[in-house]
Design an enzyme around this catalytic site. Structure first.
Site, PDB file in Angstrom:
ATOM      1  N   GLY A   1       0.831  -1.200   0.000  1.00  0.00           N
ATOM      2  CA  GLY A   1       0.000   0.000   0.000  1.00  0.00           C
ATOM      3  C   GLY A   1       0.862   1.245   0.000  1.00  0.00           C
ATOM      4  O   GLY A   1       2.007   1.212   0.455  1.00  0.00           O
TER       5      GLY A   1
ATOM      6  N   GLN B   1       2.928  10.104   1.251  1.00  0.00           N
ATOM      7  CA  GLN B   1       4.234   9.439   1.357  1.00  0.00           C
ATOM      8  C   GLN B   1       5.173   9.806   0.217  1.00  0.00           C
ATOM      9  O   GLN B   1       6.376   9.577   0.312  1.00  0.00           O
ATOM     10  CB  GLN B   1       4.063   7.906   1.379  1.00  0.00           C
ATOM     11  CG  GLN B   1       3.429   7.409   2.659  1.00  0.00           C
ATOM     12  CD  GLN B   1       3.315   5.896   2.632  1.00  0.00           C
ATOM     13  OE1 GLN B   1       2.366   5.353   2.093  1.00  0.00           O
ATOM     14  NE2 GLN B   1       4.285   5.210   3.208  1.00  0.00           N
TER      15      GLN B   1
ATOM     16  N   CYS C   1       5.863  -0.014   7.243  1.00  0.00           N
ATOM     17  CA  CYS C   1       5.463   1.125   6.418  1.00  0.00           C
ATOM     18  C   CYS C   1       6.644   1.496   5.529  1.00  0.00           C
ATOM     19  O   CYS C   1       7.783   1.510   5.997  1.00  0.00           O
ATOM     20  CB  CYS C   1       5.105   2.303   7.328  1.00  0.00           C
ATOM     21  SG  CYS C   1       4.606   3.783   6.435  1.00  0.00           S
ATOM     22  N   LEU C   2       6.363   1.801   4.263  1.00  0.00           N
ATOM     23  CA  LEU C   2       7.448   2.166   3.358  1.00  0.00           C
ATOM     24  C   LEU C   2       8.143   3.456   3.804  1.00  0.00           C
ATOM     25  O   LEU C   2       9.276   3.709   3.412  1.00  0.00           O
ATOM     26  CB  LEU C   2       6.930   2.312   1.922  1.00  0.00           C
ATOM     27  CG  LEU C   2       6.433   1.012   1.268  1.00  0.00           C
ATOM     28  CD1 LEU C   2       5.854   1.292  -0.119  1.00  0.00           C
ATOM     29  CD2 LEU C   2       7.553  -0.020   1.180  1.00  0.00           C
TER      30      LEU C   2
ATOM     31  N   HIS D   1      -4.542   1.419   7.429  1.00  0.00           N
ATOM     32  CA  HIS D   1      -3.195   1.998   7.539  1.00  0.00           C
ATOM     33  C   HIS D   1      -3.022   3.134   6.519  1.00  0.00           C
ATOM     34  O   HIS D   1      -2.521   4.204   6.848  1.00  0.00           O
ATOM     35  CB  HIS D   1      -2.170   0.871   7.321  1.00  0.00           C
ATOM     36  CG  HIS D   1      -0.742   1.289   7.262  1.00  0.00           C
ATOM     37  ND1 HIS D   1       0.223   0.792   8.113  1.00  0.00           N
ATOM     38  CD2 HIS D   1      -0.087   2.159   6.431  1.00  0.00           C
ATOM     39  CE1 HIS D   1       1.400   1.350   7.810  1.00  0.00           C
ATOM     40  NE2 HIS D   1       1.237   2.176   6.793  1.00  0.00           N
ATOM     41  N   GLU D   2      -3.473   2.875   5.275  1.00  0.00           N
ATOM     42  CA  GLU D   2      -3.298   3.887   4.228  1.00  0.00           C
ATOM     43  C   GLU D   2      -4.204   5.108   4.459  1.00  0.00           C
ATOM     44  O   GLU D   2      -3.780   6.246   4.247  1.00  0.00           O
ATOM     45  CB  GLU D   2      -3.557   3.301   2.834  1.00  0.00           C
ATOM     46  CG  GLU D   2      -2.635   2.151   2.437  1.00  0.00           C
ATOM     47  CD  GLU D   2      -1.159   2.416   2.684  1.00  0.00           C
ATOM     48  OE1 GLU D   2      -0.724   3.573   2.563  1.00  0.00           O
ATOM     49  OE2 GLU D   2      -0.437   1.454   3.021  1.00  0.00           O
TER      50      GLU D   2
ATOM     51  N   HIS E   1      -2.764   7.520   6.814  1.00  0.00           N
ATOM     52  CA  HIS E   1      -1.766   8.427   6.223  1.00  0.00           C
ATOM     53  C   HIS E   1      -2.418   9.730   5.763  1.00  0.00           C
ATOM     54  O   HIS E   1      -1.799  10.793   5.826  1.00  0.00           O
ATOM     55  CB  HIS E   1      -1.088   7.781   5.011  1.00  0.00           C
ATOM     56  CG  HIS E   1       0.099   6.917   5.353  1.00  0.00           C
ATOM     57  ND1 HIS E   1       1.226   7.402   5.968  1.00  0.00           N
ATOM     58  CD2 HIS E   1       0.346   5.600   5.149  1.00  0.00           C
ATOM     59  CE1 HIS E   1       2.113   6.425   6.129  1.00  0.00           C
ATOM     60  NE2 HIS E   1       1.596   5.307   5.638  1.00  0.00           N
TER      61      HIS E   1
HETATM   62 ZN   LIG Z   1       2.500   3.457   5.698  1.00  0.00          ZN
END
Ligand SMILES: [Zn+2]
Length: 172
Positions: free
Chosen positions: A45, A50, A94-95, A136-137, A140
Protein backbone atom coordinates in the site's frame (compact mmCIF):
# COMPACT_ATOMS: atom_id res chain seq x y z
CA UNK A 1 7.55 6.80 -13.23
CA UNK A 2 8.86 5.84 -9.82
CA UNK A 3 8.66 8.53 -7.13
CA UNK A 4 10.90 8.93 -4.10
CA UNK A 5 9.23 7.91 -0.82
CA UNK A 6 9.49 10.24 2.18
CA UNK A 7 11.06 8.73 5.27
CA UNK A 8 9.76 9.41 8.79
CA UNK A 9 10.25 11.83 10.47
CA UNK A 10 9.03 14.34 7.90
CA UNK A 11 6.50 17.13 8.53
CA UNK A 12 4.60 16.21 5.33
CA UNK A 13 3.76 12.80 6.83
CA UNK A 14 1.96 14.60 9.67
CA UNK A 15 -0.40 16.71 7.55
CA UNK A 16 -4.06 16.11 6.81
CA UNK A 17 -4.49 15.62 3.04
CA UNK A 18 -7.01 17.54 0.92
CA UNK A 19 -9.97 15.85 -0.83
CA UNK A 20 -9.77 15.42 -4.60
CA UNK A 21 -12.76 17.01 -6.35
CA UNK A 22 -12.10 16.19 -9.96
CA UNK A 23 -10.08 13.25 -11.28
CA UNK A 24 -7.81 14.75 -13.91
CA UNK A 25 -5.41 12.94 -16.22
CA UNK A 26 -2.66 14.28 -14.02
CA UNK A 27 -4.15 12.52 -10.98
CA UNK A 28 -4.60 9.30 -12.96
CA UNK A 29 -0.94 9.49 -13.96
CA UNK A 30 -0.06 10.09 -10.31
CA UNK A 31 -1.98 6.95 -9.29
CA UNK A 32 -0.07 4.93 -11.93
CA UNK A 33 3.21 6.30 -10.57
CA UNK A 34 2.15 5.37 -7.04
CA UNK A 35 1.34 1.78 -8.05
CA UNK A 36 4.68 1.49 -9.82
CA UNK A 37 6.48 2.90 -6.77
CA UNK A 38 4.59 0.55 -4.42
CA UNK A 39 5.23 -2.63 -6.46
CA UNK A 40 8.86 -1.69 -6.89
CA UNK A 41 9.49 -1.04 -3.16
CA UNK A 42 7.98 -3.70 -2.72
CA UNK A 43 4.95 -2.83 -0.61
CA UNK A 44 1.23 -3.58 -0.37
CA UNK A 45 0.00 0.00 0.00
CA UNK A 46 1.03 3.61 -0.57
CA UNK A 47 -0.64 6.93 0.24
CA UNK A 48 -0.02 10.14 -1.73
CA UNK A 49 1.43 12.04 1.30
CA UNK A 50 4.23 9.44 1.36
CA UNK A 51 5.49 10.88 -1.92
CA UNK A 52 4.88 14.44 -0.71
CA UNK A 53 1.48 14.96 -2.39
CA UNK A 54 -1.08 16.12 0.16
CA UNK A 55 -4.18 14.82 -1.62
CA UNK A 56 -6.57 12.07 -0.58
CA UNK A 57 -5.37 9.24 -2.77
CA UNK A 58 -4.17 5.75 -1.82
CA UNK A 59 -3.22 2.64 -3.77
CA UNK A 60 -3.05 -0.92 -2.52
CA UNK A 61 -2.70 -4.54 -3.55
CA UNK A 62 -2.63 -7.11 -0.78
CA UNK A 63 -2.54 -10.21 -3.01
CA UNK A 64 0.50 -12.04 -1.74
CA UNK A 65 0.07 -15.60 -3.00
CA UNK A 66 2.38 -16.58 -5.83
CA UNK A 67 0.45 -17.27 -8.98
CA UNK A 68 -2.59 -15.28 -7.87
CA UNK A 69 -3.54 -12.39 -10.15
CA UNK A 70 -2.59 -8.94 -8.83
CA UNK A 71 -5.45 -6.72 -7.71
CA UNK A 72 -4.34 -3.09 -7.82
CA UNK A 73 -6.86 -0.75 -6.19
CA UNK A 74 -6.77 3.02 -6.63
CA UNK A 75 -8.90 4.96 -4.15
CA UNK A 76 -9.63 8.67 -4.29
CA UNK A 77 -11.22 10.17 -1.16
CA UNK A 78 -11.49 6.81 0.65
CA UNK A 79 -13.74 6.84 3.68
CA UNK A 80 -14.47 4.18 6.28
CA UNK A 81 -18.25 3.98 6.50
CA UNK A 82 -18.38 1.18 9.06
CA UNK A 83 -16.04 -0.92 11.14
CA UNK A 84 -16.52 -4.19 13.02
CA UNK A 85 -16.36 -4.40 16.82
CA UNK A 86 -14.19 -7.45 16.37
CA UNK A 87 -10.51 -6.56 16.11
CA UNK A 88 -7.44 -8.21 14.68
CA UNK A 89 -3.72 -7.62 15.15
CA UNK A 90 -1.04 -7.56 12.51
CA UNK A 91 2.65 -6.91 12.55
CA UNK A 92 2.63 -3.69 10.50
CA UNK A 93 5.39 -1.96 8.61
CA UNK A 94 5.46 1.12 6.42
CA UNK A 95 7.45 2.17 3.36
CA UNK A 96 8.09 5.47 5.16
CA UNK A 97 9.52 3.68 8.21
CA UNK A 98 11.82 1.07 6.62
CA UNK A 99 12.84 -2.03 8.55
CA UNK A 100 10.64 -1.26 11.57
CA UNK A 101 7.62 -3.31 12.54
CA UNK A 102 5.09 -3.34 15.37
CA UNK A 103 1.91 -5.15 16.23
CA UNK A 104 -1.16 -2.93 15.70
CA UNK A 105 -4.75 -3.77 16.65
CA UNK A 106 -7.54 -2.47 14.43
CA UNK A 107 -11.13 -3.41 13.49
CA UNK A 108 -11.05 -6.78 11.72
CA UNK A 109 -13.51 -5.68 9.03
CA UNK A 110 -14.18 -2.29 7.47
CA UNK A 111 -16.49 -1.05 4.76
CA UNK A 112 -14.84 1.61 2.61
CA UNK A 113 -16.39 4.02 0.14
CA UNK A 114 -14.21 5.69 -2.49
CA UNK A 115 -14.02 7.03 -6.01
CA UNK A 116 -12.11 4.91 -8.54
CA UNK A 117 -9.80 6.26 -11.26
CA UNK A 118 -12.76 6.63 -13.66
CA UNK A 119 -14.66 8.70 -11.13
CA UNK A 120 -17.15 5.94 -10.19
CA UNK A 121 -18.33 5.65 -6.59
CA UNK A 122 -17.33 2.29 -5.13
CA UNK A 123 -17.99 0.53 -1.87
CA UNK A 124 -16.55 -2.72 -0.54
CA UNK A 125 -16.05 -4.57 2.72
CA UNK A 126 -12.52 -5.71 3.46
CA UNK A 127 -11.21 -8.21 5.97
CA UNK A 128 -7.89 -9.79 6.99
CA UNK A 129 -4.76 -8.12 5.58
CA UNK A 130 -6.83 -5.95 3.21
CA UNK A 131 -8.71 -4.43 6.17
CA UNK A 132 -5.47 -3.65 8.01
CA UNK A 133 -3.82 -2.23 4.92
CA UNK A 134 -6.69 0.03 3.86
CA UNK A 135 -6.97 1.44 7.42
CA UNK A 136 -3.20 2.00 7.54
CA UNK A 137 -3.30 3.89 4.23
CA UNK A 138 -6.35 5.99 5.16
CA UNK A 139 -4.51 6.90 8.39
CA UNK A 140 -1.77 8.43 6.22
CA UNK A 141 -4.35 10.85 4.80
CA UNK A 142 -4.97 12.05 8.37
CA UNK A 143 -1.26 12.52 9.01
CA UNK A 144 -1.20 9.39 11.13
CA UNK A 145 1.38 6.59 11.08
CA UNK A 146 1.11 3.03 12.42
CA UNK A 147 3.45 3.98 15.27
CA UNK A 148 0.76 6.40 16.50
CA UNK A 149 -1.18 3.27 17.53
CA UNK A 150 1.56 1.89 19.82
CA UNK A 151 3.11 2.94 23.14
CA UNK A 152 4.98 6.27 23.24
CA UNK A 153 8.15 4.50 24.32
CA UNK A 154 8.10 2.07 21.43
CA UNK A 155 7.20 4.93 19.08
CA UNK A 156 10.22 6.98 20.18
CA UNK A 157 12.49 4.02 19.74
CA UNK A 158 11.27 3.38 16.19
CA UNK A 159 11.47 7.10 15.37
CA UNK A 160 15.10 7.23 16.50
CA UNK A 161 15.99 4.22 14.35
CA UNK A 162 14.18 5.68 11.35
CA UNK A 163 15.96 9.01 11.84
CA UNK A 164 19.30 7.27 11.90
CA UNK A 165 18.50 5.30 8.73
CA UNK A 166 17.35 8.50 7.03
CA UNK A 167 20.64 10.25 7.90
CA UNK A 168 22.66 7.30 6.64
CA UNK A 169 20.75 7.25 3.35
CA UNK A 170 21.16 11.02 2.90
CA UNK A 171 24.88 10.59 3.33
CA UNK A 172 24.80 7.88 0.66
ZN1 LIG B 1 2.50 3.46 5.70
Amino acid sequence: MKRPILIHPDPRLKKVATPVDDISDELRKLSDDMLETMYDAPGIGLAAPQIGILQRLIVLDCVKEDGEAPRPLVMFNPEIVSASDETSSYEEGCLSIPEQYAEVTRPAEVTVRWMDRDGNAREETFDKLWATCVQHEIDHLEGKLFIDHISPMRRQMITRKSQKLKRERARG
